[in-house]
Every structure is written in C-alpha cells, then in structure tokens.
Scaffold this active site. Structure first.
Site, short mmCIF file in Angstrom:
data_model
loop_
_atom_site.label_atom_id
_atom_site.label_comp_id
_atom_site.label_asym_id
_atom_site.label_seq_id
_atom_site.Cartn_x
_atom_site.Cartn_y
_atom_site.Cartn_z
CB ALA A 8 37.27 -19.90 -49.84
N GLY A 9 36.66 -18.92 -46.06
CA GLY A 9 37.64 -18.36 -45.22
C GLY A 9 38.54 -18.93 -44.20
CG ASN A 10 39.49 -17.08 -40.51
OD1 ASN A 10 40.68 -16.38 -41.07
ND2 ASN A 10 39.36 -16.38 -39.30
CB ILE A 11 36.93 -23.14 -39.78
CG1 ILE A 11 36.83 -22.15 -39.45
CG2 ILE A 11 36.52 -24.64 -40.72
CD1 ILE A 11 35.32 -23.01 -38.83
CG ASP A 20 33.86 -17.82 -50.13
OD1 ASP A 20 34.74 -18.24 -49.04
OD2 ASP A 20 33.57 -17.03 -50.02
NE ARG A 25 27.84 -22.46 -31.07
CZ ARG A 25 28.51 -22.20 -29.77
NH1 ARG A 25 28.03 -22.45 -28.75
NH2 ARG A 25 30.17 -22.75 -29.71
CG ASN A 57 25.33 -18.63 -41.59
OD1 ASN A 57 25.02 -17.65 -42.10
ND2 ASN A 57 25.77 -19.03 -40.11
CB ILE A 80 32.07 -26.74 -40.06
CG1 ILE A 80 32.47 -28.47 -39.87
CG2 ILE A 80 32.59 -26.29 -38.74
CD1 ILE A 80 33.91 -27.76 -40.46
CG HIS A 103 28.37 -26.55 -31.68
ND1 HIS A 103 29.66 -27.11 -30.82
CD2 HIS A 103 28.74 -25.87 -32.21
CE1 HIS A 103 30.19 -26.32 -31.22
NE2 HIS A 103 29.88 -25.11 -32.17
O1 TXD Z 1 31.79 -26.43 -34.04
C1 TXD Z 1 31.33 -25.60 -35.04
N1 TXD Z 1 30.76 -26.43 -36.24
C2 TXD Z 1 32.02 -23.99 -35.29
C3 TXD Z 1 31.56 -23.65 -36.13
C4 TXD Z 1 33.08 -24.47 -34.71
C5 TXD Z 1 33.42 -22.63 -34.97
C6 TXD Z 1 33.26 -21.93 -36.33
N2 TXD Z 1 32.15 -22.33 -36.99
C7 TXD Z 1 30.84 -21.31 -37.34
O2 TXD Z 1 32.04 -22.02 -38.95
C8 TXD Z 1 31.36 -20.03 -37.93
O3 TXD Z 1 30.16 -19.45 -36.80
C9 TXD Z 1 30.99 -19.82 -39.47
O4 TXD Z 1 29.06 -20.48 -39.23
C10 TXD Z 1 31.79 -21.22 -40.27
C11 TXD Z 1 32.49 -20.91 -40.64
O5 TXD Z 1 33.15 -20.43 -39.73
P1 TXD Z 1 34.74 -19.39 -40.89
O6 TXD Z 1 35.72 -19.17 -39.14
O7 TXD Z 1 35.00 -20.53 -41.35
O8 TXD Z 1 34.03 -17.63 -40.98
P2 TXD Z 1 35.20 -17.45 -42.39
O9 TXD Z 1 36.65 -16.96 -42.08
O10 TXD Z 1 34.10 -16.01 -42.09
O11 TXD Z 1 34.79 -17.43 -43.68
C12 TXD Z 1 33.26 -18.01 -43.79
C13 TXD Z 1 33.48 -17.69 -45.25
C14 TXD Z 1 33.51 -17.05 -46.06
O12 TXD Z 1 35.14 -16.49 -47.07
C15 TXD Z 1 32.55 -16.44 -46.82
O13 TXD Z 1 33.08 -15.70 -48.40
C16 TXD Z 1 31.58 -17.87 -47.26
O14 TXD Z 1 31.67 -18.55 -46.15
N3 TXD Z 1 30.52 -17.52 -47.81
C17 TXD Z 1 29.78 -18.12 -48.67
N4 TXD Z 1 30.88 -19.00 -49.58
C18 TXD Z 1 30.14 -20.06 -50.60
N5 TXD Z 1 28.96 -19.65 -50.42
C19 TXD Z 1 27.84 -18.88 -49.83
N6 TXD Z 1 26.56 -18.01 -49.47
C20 TXD Z 1 28.44 -18.19 -48.94
N7 TXD Z 1 28.57 -17.11 -47.81
C21 TXD Z 1 29.72 -16.78 -46.42
#
Ligand code: TXD
EC number: 1.1.1.37
Length: 319
Positions: free
Chosen positions: A11-14, A34, A89, A96, A119, A176
């Site tokens: 539940a982050g930015n994306i 999350d 990455r 991850n 993603i 990617h």
């Molecule tokens: O083209 C593509 N595939 C991409 C990929 C383009 C842009 C960003 N890309 C990747 O997406 C980026 O490198 C990250 O690996 C992901 C998610 O990016 P986002 O910007 O949404 O990251 P955030 O804001 O840090 O959100 C990640 C959330 C955050 O709220 C954490 O608390 C949560 O993931 N998180 C978890 N959720 C559930 N379960 C577990 N284990 C967990 N660990 C962290």
C-alpha cells in the site's frame, strides 16, 4: 453476480495510486494489504472518501491479514522496497525475494484463482520467484514492465515528432532494466514506422538513438529527480491497463514479463515479450520477427535476467 475483487499487496506509492485508479474505473472492490499497520487502513479510508466526490461505489478496505484477499479476481503486487538514488534494481533482490516468499504463500493460501500482476523490482526475477512461491499456473502470473517502458518510449516519441500520444505505438522487449530492448522498427506513428519517419527527414537517427537511451534509463531519471522513492503514477496506470485486459477479456497485445516455454528459443524464465491478455490470463505469447541487433539485445537482457535467477536460487535454496 457481485463486484469483482482487486487485491493490492503493498500500500505504498504505487499501491495507493492503483487503488485510486481501480476505484475510479469501478473495476471492483479494492483491498489494500500491507505489513505496516494503519497505512492500508488509512489510505483506504482516505480513498473511500473520494467516492462521494468522484461518484464511484467501489468499496475500499485496508488490511494486514492475508485472509482478506480471499477470492480476489486480480492481485497486483507492489510489496517490497523501492529503489533509492544510486541503488540499482538488482540491489533490491535480497530484500524483495523474502517479500515475494511471504506474498506468494499468502496468495497460494487465499486466492489461488487470481490473475496476479507483479510490479516489484527487480521485476523479471521477482515475478519468477512469486510464481514459484505461489505455485499458480504460469499463465496466471505476469510481470508489469513493458507497458510502462513502452509508455515512456511513446511519450518521448510523441514529444519529438510533436504528435498526439494517441497515435504513437512503441515496442519494448526484454528484461526491465538497462538492458531492455526498445524496438524502433516496430514503433509507429499511426502505422508509419519510426525509421520511415526518420527517412522522411522528420527526425534524425541521433535523436531516435537518444530517445532509446533515455527510455532505457527512464526509471532512473525519475528516481534521481524525486530524490526519494521511484516513479508511481505511470507504473500504476500500466498495472491497471493489464488488469482491465484480463477482467474485460480484451485480448490486448501488451509487452509483459511472461513465462517463456520455448518461445524466442528461451525456456524457464520470465522476460518481456508481447503477449495476449484475456480472460485466460496470458493467452498467447506473440513471436515477432527480430533482426540480428534486436536478437543480440534480447540475449544480453536474458543473460542479465538469468544471472538474477541464479542469485535468487543461491539466496533461497527452496527455489
Ligand atoms: O516497472 C516496474 N515494474 C516498476 C517497479 C516501476 C516502478 C517501481 N517499481 C517497483 O515497484 C519498485 O522498485 C518497488 O519494488 C515496487 C513498489 O514501488 P512503490 O513506489 O509503491 O514503493 P513503496 O511506496 O515503498 O511501497 C512499497 C510498500 C510499502 O508500503 C511497504 O510497507 C510494503 O510495500 N511492504 C510489504 N507489503 C506487504 N508484504 C510485505 N512483506 C511487505 N514489505 C514491504
């Protein structure tokens, strides 16, 4: 028939942007999951309050319990850590991979019939690991990268030729990462291949080469500008396009990280190729003809993906 259910893991930015887009498009009810307590619940409440203004009826809930994703039709996974400036990455791999294990097990136990779009980066390795950990069929687990990479490519092309993005169709193959292969020959403006437009004098080869390079580094450019975190609006829009293709049985041809099983002479890995997405998930991998340069580019990309898979296997012997 009730509403569809969209589960967003992370539940982050994306994740938050995905929830907003899914609700606005009324794709179904949304569960934001999350590990951090309070964040998915808080975002869900905030997003629910968009409903009365935007006029959507989607129910948006936040959760820290995998039981709440039960019965999801589509799951979009963004859980993990995003890149920080200077971080590749691949640096994200170790952290991850563990996240994919937890998510894969959560999906397997609660929503094994879902169409899963991964993603999380490094994308081609994480979607492979998520498939392994979840045990879902390969055609139901797909990675999002090519839709975003080609959107970036299209944006730059539209800008260069000063035309509507609606008429631009571009094509990116491979992993990617910096080794992705933007295929200029298959990139068109309303059907006219970009190389022909260059021949017509509407741009130059140098400019197109620079666009290809900028596309390859498209994610890093945004990471450097933001200072913290990575791109999220276009990545979310890309994930939603793929979810819509599945939910609407649209049979769209989209570049996605899909499991190759002999296609393009490749086997046993996920890599960016054109696929057809419909109600059956990844219904088909489209094998386009590649020239020698594209083939060589794809091979470099595939080698980079394979290296990551080996690193995953070394980190987690269960893989
Ligand atoms: O083209 C593509 N595939 C991409 C990929 C383009 C842009 C960003 N890309 C990747 O997406 C980026 O490198 C990250 O690996 C992901 C998610 O990016 P986002 O910007 O949404 O990251 P955030 O804001 O840090 O959100 C990640 C959330 C955050 O709220 C954490 O608390 C949560 O993931 N998180 C978890 N959720 C559930 N379960 C577990 N284990 C967990 N660990 C962290």
């Amino acid at each position: 028939m009730g509403r569809k259910k969209i589960a967003l893991i992370g539940a982050g930015n994306i994740g938050g942007t995905l929830a907003l887009l899914a609700a606005q498009k009324e794709l179904g009810d949304v569960v934001l999951f999350d590990v951090v307590e309070g964040v998915p619940q808080g975002k869900a409440l905030d997003l629910s309050q968009v409903g009365p203004i935007a006029g959507f009826d989607a129910k948006i809930t936040g959760s820290n319990d995998y039981a709440d994703i039960a019965g999801a039709d589509v799951i979009i996974v963004t859980a993990g850590v995003a890149r920080k400036p200077g971080m590749s990455r691949d640096d994200l791999l170790g952290i991850n991979l563990k996240v994919m294990k937890a998510v894969g097990e959560g999906i397997k136990a609660n929503a094994p019939d879902a169409f899963v779009i991964c993603i999380t980066n490094p994308l081609d390795a994480m979607v492979w690991a998520l498939r392994e950990f979840s045990g879902l069929p390969h055609n139901k687990v797909v990675g999002m990268a090519g839709v975003l990479d080609s959107a970036r490519f299209s944006h730059f092309i539209a800008d260069e030729f000063d035309v509507s993005v609606k008429d631009v169709n571009t094509f990116v193959l491979g992993g990617h990462g910096d080794t992705m292969v933007p295929v200029v020959r298959y990139s068109t403006i309303n059907g006219i291949p970009v190389p022909d437009l260059v021949k017509m004098g509407l741009s130059s080869q140098d400019k197109i080469d620079a666009i290809v390079k900028r596309t390859r580094g498209g994610g890093g450019e945004i990471v450097a500008l933001l200072g913290t975190g990575s791109a999220f609006y276009a990545p979310a829009a890309s994930g939603i396009a793929m979810a819509e293709a599945y939910l609407g049985d649209q049979k769209r041809i989209l570049p996605c990280a899909a499991y190759v099983d002999g296609q393009y002479g490749l086997d046993g890995l996920y890599v960016g190729v054109p696929v057809m997405i419909g109600a059956g998930g990844v219904e088909k991998i489209v094998e386009i003809e590649l020239d020698d340069a594209d083939k060589a580019g794809l091979q470099v990309s595939v080698d980079a993906v394979k290296e990551l898979l080996d690193a995953c296997k070394a980190l987690d012997p269960s893989l």
